[in-house]
Design an enzyme around this catalytic site. Sequence first.
Site, PDB file in Angstrom:
ATOM      1  N   ASN A   7       9.034   2.974   4.801  1.00 31.71           N
ATOM      2  CA  ASN A   7       9.084   1.549   5.145  1.00 31.71           C
ATOM      3  C   ASN A   7       7.668   1.092   5.488  1.00 31.71           C
ATOM      4  O   ASN A   7       7.160   1.405   6.555  1.00 31.71           O
ATOM      5  CB  ASN A   7      10.041   1.374   6.340  1.00 31.71           C
ATOM      6  CG  ASN A   7      10.004  -0.034   6.914  1.00 31.71           C
ATOM      7  OD1 ASN A   7       9.508  -0.960   6.278  1.00 31.71           O
ATOM      8  ND2 ASN A   7      10.529  -0.192   8.121  1.00 31.71           N
ATOM      9  N   LYS A   9       6.549  -1.844   6.151  1.00 30.19           N
ATOM     10  CA  LYS A   9       6.433  -2.976   7.089  1.00 30.19           C
ATOM     11  C   LYS A   9       5.368  -3.967   6.576  1.00 30.19           C
ATOM     12  O   LYS A   9       5.249  -4.150   5.382  1.00 30.19           O
ATOM     13  CB  LYS A   9       6.126  -2.476   8.499  1.00 30.19           C
ATOM     14  CG  LYS A   9       7.093  -1.359   8.928  1.00 30.19           C
ATOM     15  CD  LYS A   9       6.964  -1.007  10.367  1.00 30.19           C
ATOM     16  CE  LYS A   9       7.833   0.203  10.666  1.00 30.19           C
ATOM     17  NZ  LYS A   9       7.908   0.525  12.066  1.00 30.19           N
ATOM     18  N   HIS A  96      16.883  -3.750  10.604  1.00 30.71           N
ATOM     19  CA  HIS A  96      15.780  -3.071  11.306  1.00 30.71           C
ATOM     20  C   HIS A  96      15.598  -3.719  12.685  1.00 30.71           C
ATOM     21  O   HIS A  96      15.757  -4.939  12.821  1.00 30.71           O
ATOM     22  CB  HIS A  96      14.486  -3.162  10.490  1.00 30.71           C
ATOM     23  CG  HIS A  96      13.412  -2.277  11.040  1.00 30.71           C
ATOM     24  ND1 HIS A  96      12.675  -2.627  12.137  1.00 30.71           N
ATOM     25  CD2 HIS A  96      13.010  -1.033  10.684  1.00 30.71           C
ATOM     26  CE1 HIS A  96      11.835  -1.634  12.432  1.00 30.71           C
ATOM     27  NE2 HIS A  96      12.022  -0.658  11.553  1.00 30.71           N
ATOM     28  N   GLU A 165      17.716   4.675  14.217  1.00 25.34           N
ATOM     29  CA  GLU A 165      16.339   4.535  14.689  1.00 25.34           C
ATOM     30  C   GLU A 165      16.334   4.078  16.145  1.00 25.34           C
ATOM     31  O   GLU A 165      16.402   2.862  16.413  1.00 25.34           O
ATOM     32  CB  GLU A 165      15.596   3.489  13.853  1.00 25.34           C
ATOM     33  CG  GLU A 165      15.489   3.827  12.388  1.00 25.34           C
ATOM     34  CD  GLU A 165      14.266   3.179  11.750  1.00 25.34           C
ATOM     35  OE1 GLU A 165      13.404   3.918  11.287  1.00 25.34           O
ATOM     36  OE2 GLU A 165      14.170   1.940  11.761  1.00 25.34           O
TER      37      GLU A 165
END
Length: 248
Positions: A7, A9, A96, A165
């Site tokens: 990921n 970001k 997320h 996460e």
Amino acid sequence: MRYFIGNWKMFGEPKSIGILNKINKFVNSDKNNNKYKTIITPPFTLLENFSKLYKNKKTSIGSQNCYHKDPFSSNTGSISPYMIKSVGAKYTIIGHSDNRAEGDTSKILKDKVNFALKNKLKVIFCIGENKIQKSKKQTFNVLRRQISRVLDKKLNVNDIIVAYEPIWSIGTGKIPETGDLLKTTKFIKNVLTKIFRNKKIPSVLYGGSVDETNVSQFKNISEIDGFLIGGASKSSKKFIDIIKNYYR
Ligand code: PGA
């Protein structure tokens, strides 16, 4: 099948394709490459180009988020699942903690998941407790709620990946203790088993400060089906070393 998902970001520019090329070259030549799947989620700006170039490659491309309306709407700056699919991406991250912190509720996330699946995007659905919830021993309740408010048995388990996460471990260098992580992963799988009411449930990944050094601590937890990797996925060497060290 294990997953190694990077990921990115808010990172990446057109020339960052070089990182992806190095990762994919390694995967192509790796003797273990039938045991895992690699996915990279670049920012929206790179999605079309990367998806085209990686259409038939071992590494797949996904987006980091999607909007909860479809296919088009008047929401300035937003990108729908339909639009993501239209440029060739195959996956999308949903839920997320960065996006939950900016206002994504379970209701919004459920719409995102449904529209993503409708457009034949596979979903990487993120869940996780924050530091306060952990200290108050609310982790299991939080996770149960996050899962059961969004996923239901009508959905195809093959199109969903769950990424656990813990928020306190994202970008902090802190990772859960092995015993805790094992218990939590088993708990998540139990919740999923109850929801889907059959033997097959979505894969469950771990994410949060995974790097090339600590990945060895996770490899004995066979319940973990792979990793969602943030910071370390911006370096081809680190990402490749994570895979290498996992199978060492
Ligand atoms: P991190 O990020 O690996 O940098 O902790 C993980 C994530 O946010 O997906």
